[in-house]
Design a protein around this motif. Structure first.
Motif, PDB file in Angstrom:
ATOM      1  N   THR A   1     -81.607   7.749  21.694  1.00  0.00           N
ATOM      2  CA  THR A   1     -82.162   7.663  23.000  1.00  0.00           C
ATOM      3  C   THR A   1     -83.359   8.726  22.897  1.00  0.00           C
ATOM      4  O   THR A   1     -84.367   8.174  23.481  1.00  0.00           O
ATOM      5  CB  THR A   1     -81.098   8.072  24.179  1.00  0.00           C
ATOM      6  OG1 THR A   1     -79.997   7.143  23.957  1.00  0.00           O
ATOM      7  CG2 THR A   1     -81.375   8.121  25.596  1.00  0.00           C
ATOM      8  N   CYS A   2     -83.228   9.936  22.502  1.00  0.00           N
ATOM      9  CA  CYS A   2     -84.104  10.849  22.421  1.00  0.00           C
ATOM     10  C   CYS A   2     -85.323  10.180  21.509  1.00  0.00           C
ATOM     11  O   CYS A   2     -86.722  10.576  22.032  1.00  0.00           O
ATOM     12  CB  CYS A   2     -83.531  12.100  22.025  1.00  0.00           C
ATOM     13  SG  CYS A   2     -82.270  13.199  22.911  1.00  0.00           S
TER      14      CYS A   2
ATOM     15  N   PHE B   1     -87.270   8.008  23.938  1.00  0.00           N
ATOM     16  CA  PHE B   1     -88.152   8.799  24.881  1.00  0.00           C
ATOM     17  C   PHE B   1     -89.224   9.502  24.187  1.00  0.00           C
ATOM     18  O   PHE B   1     -90.345   9.378  24.824  1.00  0.00           O
ATOM     19  CB  PHE B   1     -87.283   9.950  25.408  1.00  0.00           C
ATOM     20  CG  PHE B   1     -86.460   9.484  26.642  1.00  0.00           C
ATOM     21  CD1 PHE B   1     -87.154   9.270  28.019  1.00  0.00           C
ATOM     22  CD2 PHE B   1     -85.050   9.432  26.795  1.00  0.00           C
ATOM     23  CE1 PHE B   1     -86.563   8.852  28.973  1.00  0.00           C
ATOM     24  CE2 PHE B   1     -84.473   8.963  27.853  1.00  0.00           C
ATOM     25  CZ  PHE B   1     -85.090   8.623  29.030  1.00  0.00           C
TER      26      PHE B   1
ATOM     27  N   THR C   1     -91.795   6.798  24.132  1.00  0.00           N
ATOM     28  CA  THR C   1     -92.522   6.642  25.528  1.00  0.00           C
ATOM     29  C   THR C   1     -93.477   7.667  25.784  1.00  0.00           C
ATOM     30  O   THR C   1     -94.687   7.315  26.200  1.00  0.00           O
ATOM     31  CB  THR C   1     -91.310   6.544  26.587  1.00  0.00           C
ATOM     32  OG1 THR C   1     -90.345   5.488  26.015  1.00  0.00           O
ATOM     33  CG2 THR C   1     -91.743   6.156  27.898  1.00  0.00           C
TER      34      THR C   1
ATOM     35  N   THR D   1     -82.320  10.538  31.567  1.00  0.00           N
ATOM     36  CA  THR D   1     -83.447   9.942  32.424  1.00  0.00           C
ATOM     37  C   THR D   1     -84.537  11.069  32.240  1.00  0.00           C
ATOM     38  O   THR D   1     -84.448  12.091  32.367  1.00  0.00           O
ATOM     39  CB  THR D   1     -83.028   9.925  33.868  1.00  0.00           C
ATOM     40  OG1 THR D   1     -81.930   8.640  33.922  1.00  0.00           O
ATOM     41  CG2 THR D   1     -84.161   9.327  34.655  1.00  0.00           C
ATOM     42  N   ARG D   2     -85.804  10.695  32.301  1.00  0.00           N
ATOM     43  CA  ARG D   2     -86.926  11.492  32.384  1.00  0.00           C
ATOM     44  C   ARG D   2     -87.920  10.769  33.398  1.00  0.00           C
ATOM     45  O   ARG D   2     -88.027   9.555  33.445  1.00  0.00           O
ATOM     46  CB  ARG D   2     -87.593  11.761  31.237  1.00  0.00           C
ATOM     47  CG  ARG D   2     -86.590  12.643  30.108  1.00  0.00           C
ATOM     48  CD  ARG D   2     -86.602  14.007  30.726  1.00  0.00           C
ATOM     49  NE  ARG D   2     -85.777  15.098  29.821  1.00  0.00           N
ATOM     50  CZ  ARG D   2     -84.624  15.268  29.856  1.00  0.00           C
ATOM     51  NH1 ARG D   2     -83.856  14.649  30.772  1.00  0.00           N
ATOM     52  NH2 ARG D   2     -84.070  16.078  29.216  1.00  0.00           N
TER      53      ARG D   2
END
Length: 402
Positions: free
Chosen positions: A166-167, A170, A173, A260-261
């Motif tokens: 997941t990190c 991100f 992204t 979430t970010r």
């Protein structure tokens, strides 16, 4: 699985055993026992005071079943052979295997506490068949959720792996957003409009590279879409400078992760910058307050107080509000995306944070009529000395800061 909690829960229910019926080993209740084994129709029978038995129907799955290390049963004998020859149903084969399992664990009568997520009609058929053989029935779903609440070391390792992927997604992204070119306020990537769908494809590539799936999808929501917490965002949505882009990822390996970010390419408005600062403060305060023995409801109330003191609406001060802080602070994460501990006030002890709990903290502020939303979410595991962050990522709105 914690035998003492299982035995106490079964005693409270007046049940002789927990029975988990599953369409496949992906069922979260069965996966908690069977791990990563790949099985179709199957069940788990866990008697009070004894080891569980795993039942499966298809002989080709025997190696997968054996890899669980559990005691095994499968339909056998003349009755099973006749059912297979005549095209008997899976329910009939399940009943044959269940009879063997019940005999194996020494349960000939009494109440069975049911868990799992099979089709409703099939469950009804099985319950009636077993009641016809003298067994009573009780719901074991709440007990199963409690059994899954505190994670083992192996389960925490599985969550860590999902969180690492997941990190990485991100960071990719943030890289794409930081490298975006501008045409007016439109963001471009490779000379083409940068869309939510393009970000989703890049996210999917990274997660797949880490062996993760996205069975529940994800959220890539920009502008007014970001102002409604569960709006996923349309793939065709073209991203623009100055707007908030809420990215909420919740991929799954054996267990889920969740994070979430919120990003903003270019200068954020004063309202967006303020909302982001308020969410950052709330997340810091909740993280500092979280420790073994604290209830999720207490953390929720503290975040509500912080937002209300800043003049913002919350679900506590303005029930039903669609602006401000409109949802709960967090939830447990594991074999399901949302599980115990719960942060609702009404759940009692199952909302108390304990060592081994994996959970999120996710304050957010939403202004759909003003065209933005902000949410920050971390995934944590509770240790004896407090929580450990499993998603150690920056919080910056500006992706260039990443």
């Amino acid at each position: 699985m914690r035998q003492g909690l299982l035995d106490a829960g079964l005693e409270k229910l007046g049940a002789a055993a927990l029975l988990v019926i599953a369409d496949s080993s992906r069922d979260p209740d069965l996966a908690a026992f069977a791990g990563s084994a790949h099985l179709g129709k199957s069940f788990l029978l866990a008697p009070r005071g004894g080891p569980p038995v795993l039942g499966y129907l298809v002989d080709m799955e025997r190696d997968e079943a054996a890899a669980t290390g559990l005691d095994l049963v499968t339909p056998s004998g003349e009755e099973a052979l006749e059912l297979r020859r005549s095209g008997g149903s899976e329910v009939e084969l399940l009943l044959v295997a269940l009879a063997s399992a019940l005999e194996r664990v020494g349960v000939g009568e009494g109440v069975l506490a049911w868990a799992g997520h099979p089709p409703a009609g099939e469950t009804h058929e099985l319950v009636r068949a077993l009641e016809g053989r003298g067994f009573g029935s009780a719901s074991g779903q709440a007990l199963m959720r409690e059994l899954r609440k505190s994670k083992s070391e192996a389960e925490i390792r599985a969550v860590r792996r999902a969180a690492e992927g997941t990190c990485a997604a991100f960071r990719r992204t943030a890289e794409i957003l930081a490298q975006a070119e501008w045409s007016g306020d439109a963001l471009l990537h490779g000379g083409e409009p940068l869309t939510a769908g393009r970000l989703r494809r890049e996210i999917a590539i990274v997660l797949a590279g880490h062996g993760l799936e996205q069975p529940e999808g994800n959220i890539v929501a920009a502008g007014a879409d970001a102002g409604v917490p569960h709006t996923q965002g349309a793939d065709s949505r073209e991203l623009r400078a100055g707007e908030t882009i809420v990215i909420d990822l919740y991929p799954k390996g054996l267990l889920f992760a969740d994070c979430t970010r919120t990003f903003c390419v270019g200068e954020p408005s004063a309202a967006v910058a303020s909302a982001h600062e308020q969410c950052s403060r709330a997340l810091w305060a909740a993280s500092a307050m979280a420790c073994p023995g604290v209830s999720g409801a207490d953390l929720q109330n503290e975040v509500c107080r912080l937002f209300e003191d800043a003049g913002l609406a919350t679900g506590r001060s303005h029930p039903g509000t669609r602006t401000g802080y409109v949802h709960g602070l967090g939830h447990g994460v594991g074999y399901e995306l949302h599980e115990l501990p719960s942060f609702r006030k009404s759940v009692g002890s199952t909302g108390t944070l304990e060592v081994g709990d994996v959970f999120t903290l996710e304050p957010g502020l939403y202004e759909p009529d003003r065209g933005f939303g902000v949410r920050l979410e971390d995934l944590l595991v509770m240790g004896a000395d407090g929580p450990e962050k499993l998603t150690p990522l920056p919080y910056d709105l500006d992706p260039r800061a990443w």
